[in-house]
Motif scaffolding. Structure first.
Motif, PDB file in Angstrom:
ATOM      1  N   VAL A 162      -5.752  -2.756 -11.976  1.00  0.00           N
ATOM      2  CA  VAL A 162      -6.175  -1.402 -11.631  1.00  0.00           C
ATOM      3  C   VAL A 162      -7.129  -1.431 -10.434  1.00  0.00           C
ATOM      4  O   VAL A 162      -7.078  -0.564  -9.555  1.00  0.00           O
ATOM      5  CB  VAL A 162      -6.860  -0.723 -12.847  1.00  0.00           C
ATOM      6  N   ALA A 163      -7.985  -2.452 -10.388  1.00  0.00           N
ATOM      7  CA  ALA A 163      -8.921  -2.594  -9.264  1.00  0.00           C
ATOM      8  C   ALA A 163      -8.170  -2.762  -7.949  1.00  0.00           C
ATOM      9  O   ALA A 163      -8.569  -2.219  -6.908  1.00  0.00           O
ATOM     10  CB  ALA A 163      -9.851  -3.786  -9.500  1.00  0.00           C
ATOM     11  N   THR A 164      -7.060  -3.494  -7.990  1.00  0.00           N
ATOM     12  CA  THR A 164      -6.251  -3.680  -6.780  1.00  0.00           C
ATOM     13  C   THR A 164      -5.592  -2.376  -6.362  1.00  0.00           C
ATOM     14  O   THR A 164      -5.520  -2.050  -5.171  1.00  0.00           O
ATOM     15  CB  THR A 164      -5.177  -4.768  -7.008  1.00  0.00           C
ATOM     16  N   VAL A 165      -5.107  -1.607  -7.348  1.00  0.00           N
ATOM     17  CA  VAL A 165      -4.529  -0.293  -7.054  1.00  0.00           C
ATOM     18  C   VAL A 165      -5.585   0.592  -6.395  1.00  0.00           C
ATOM     19  O   VAL A 165      -5.328   1.240  -5.377  1.00  0.00           O
ATOM     20  CB  VAL A 165      -4.008   0.379  -8.347  1.00  0.00           C
ATOM     21  N   ASN A 166      -6.785   0.602  -6.952  1.00  0.00           N
ATOM     22  CA  ASN A 166      -7.873   1.408  -6.403  1.00  0.00           C
ATOM     23  C   ASN A 166      -8.196   0.991  -4.975  1.00  0.00           C
ATOM     24  O   ASN A 166      -8.383   1.839  -4.090  1.00  0.00           O
ATOM     25  CB  ASN A 166      -9.116   1.269  -7.286  1.00  0.00           C
ATOM     26  N   SER A 167      -8.219  -0.318  -4.738  1.00  0.00           N
ATOM     27  CA  SER A 167      -8.499  -0.827  -3.396  1.00  0.00           C
ATOM     28  C   SER A 167      -7.417  -0.400  -2.413  1.00  0.00           C
ATOM     29  O   SER A 167      -7.712   0.042  -1.292  1.00  0.00           O
ATOM     30  CB  SER A 167      -8.593  -2.355  -3.446  1.00  0.00           C
ATOM     31  N   HIS A 168      -6.148  -0.519  -2.832  1.00  0.00           N
ATOM     32  CA  HIS A 168      -5.037  -0.113  -1.962  1.00  0.00           C
ATOM     33  C   HIS A 168      -5.100   1.383  -1.656  1.00  0.00           C
ATOM     34  O   HIS A 168      -4.849   1.797  -0.515  1.00  0.00           O
ATOM     35  CB  HIS A 168      -3.698  -0.451  -2.621  1.00  0.00           C
ATOM     36  N   MET A 169      -5.417   2.200  -2.652  1.00  0.00           N
ATOM     37  CA  MET A 169      -5.478   3.647  -2.436  1.00  0.00           C
ATOM     38  C   MET A 169      -6.609   4.004  -1.479  1.00  0.00           C
ATOM     39  O   MET A 169      -6.447   4.830  -0.574  1.00  0.00           O
ATOM     40  CB  MET A 169      -5.664   4.381  -3.770  1.00  0.00           C
ATOM     41  N   THR A 170      -7.770   3.380  -1.672  1.00  0.00           N
ATOM     42  CA  THR A 170      -8.916   3.645  -0.800  1.00  0.00           C
ATOM     43  C   THR A 170      -8.578   3.310   0.648  1.00  0.00           C
ATOM     44  O   THR A 170      -8.817   4.100   1.571  1.00  0.00           O
ATOM     45  CB  THR A 170     -10.138   2.826  -1.247  1.00  0.00           C
TER      46      THR A 170
ATOM     47  N   ARG B  46       0.832  -1.206   0.000  1.00  0.00           N
ATOM     48  CA  ARG B  46       0.000   0.000   0.000  1.00  0.00           C
ATOM     49  C   ARG B  46       0.868   1.259   0.000  1.00  0.00           C
ATOM     50  O   ARG B  46       0.534   2.251  -0.637  1.00  0.00           O
ATOM     51  CB  ARG B  46      -0.946  -0.009   1.199  1.00  0.00           C
ATOM     52  N   LYS B  47       1.959   1.193   0.707  1.00  0.00           N
ATOM     53  CA  LYS B  47       2.883   2.325   0.744  1.00  0.00           C
ATOM     54  C   LYS B  47       3.443   2.599  -0.650  1.00  0.00           C
ATOM     55  O   LYS B  47       3.549   3.762  -1.073  1.00  0.00           O
ATOM     56  CB  LYS B  47       4.017   2.035   1.729  1.00  0.00           C
ATOM     57  N   GLN B  48       3.772   1.528  -1.388  1.00  0.00           N
ATOM     58  CA  GLN B  48       4.304   1.696  -2.744  1.00  0.00           C
ATOM     59  C   GLN B  48       3.233   2.266  -3.679  1.00  0.00           C
ATOM     60  O   GLN B  48       3.516   3.154  -4.490  1.00  0.00           O
ATOM     61  CB  GLN B  48       4.804   0.362  -3.290  1.00  0.00           C
ATOM     62  N   VAL B  49       2.002   1.776  -3.552  1.00  0.00           N
ATOM     63  CA  VAL B  49       0.899   2.297  -4.367  1.00  0.00           C
ATOM     64  C   VAL B  49       0.692   3.780  -4.070  1.00  0.00           C
ATOM     65  O   VAL B  49       0.544   4.608  -4.978  1.00  0.00           O
ATOM     66  CB  VAL B  49      -0.403   1.505  -4.099  1.00  0.00           C
TER      67      VAL B  49
END
Length: 201
Positions: free
Chosen positions: A162-170, A137-140
């Motif tokens: 992309v969905a995983t990136v969005n989840s990590h950012m949220t 999550r820190k890397q995202v």
């Protein structure tokens, strides 16, 4: 940036000092939009920004007879606005519900990558919150918020969807907001520091 031509503005100020309401209205029309947006950027609440703007112009009317037409009117208005914002933050510091509302409403803005990099003081405060995140999550967060990369770019770099990136950012933003709520004094310092930067900018 100059808002009104000097000669015209000085004429309005002279008339205002004599109680001319039309001159006051002309100054209000010219100065209220830039002042409103400056205050809004700091308090992140339209109703509060509107209240502070109205208070600002009430003060202008009350002090109209003591205005120095030889000094910068724009600088004067920004100084009064600055003081009103300081007073607002002092009020917030003594009201727990206001603190939480302000932090939650404004956290996304204070996490803007460019401002993070430009202000060492706020960067240090936020880094502590970011360090609480898991490595992925820190890397995202680093790629999306600090470096300003799109979710698609980040997904490609990390080999995730992309969905995983969005989840990590949220989840990262939720965790950082939770950290700021838990460390309210730190969060208020962050917001006040940013507010000072906006007013001086």
């Amino acid at each position: 940036m100059r808002i009104l031509e000097d000669k015209y503005q000085k004429d309005l100020l002279v008339r205002l000092s004599r109680g001319d309401e039309q001159a006051f209205n002309a100054l209000y029309k010219a100065y209220s939009p830039p002042l409103y947006y400056r205050v809004l950027r700091m308090v992140k609440n339209a109703d509060i920004a509107d209240e502070l703007l109205q208070e600002l112009f009430i003060k202008l009317w009350d002090k109209r007879s003591t205005l120095d037409t030889e000094k910068s009117f724009q600088a004067y208005m920004y100084t009064v606005a600055q003081n009103l914002v300081y007073n607002y933050f002092r009020k917030v510091a003594n009201d727990q519900s206001l603190i939480q509302t302000l932090i939650l409403n404004s956290a996304d803005h204070y996490l803007d990558g460019q401002e993070l990099l430009e202000n060492k003081e706020t960067a240090g405060i936020l880094q502590k919150a970011i360090n609480q995140l898991s490595p992925q999550r820190k890397q995202v967060f680093q790629l999306c918020k600090i470096e300003g990369r799109s979710y698609e770019e980040t997904a490609g770099i990390m080999g995730i969807s992309v969905a995983t990136v969005n989840s990590h950012m949220t989840k990262s933003l939720q965790a950082i907001k939770a950290y700021l709520l838990k460390n309210q004094d730190t969060a208020l310092l962050l917001m006040t520091t940013y507010a000072i930067g906006v007013l001086k900018g």
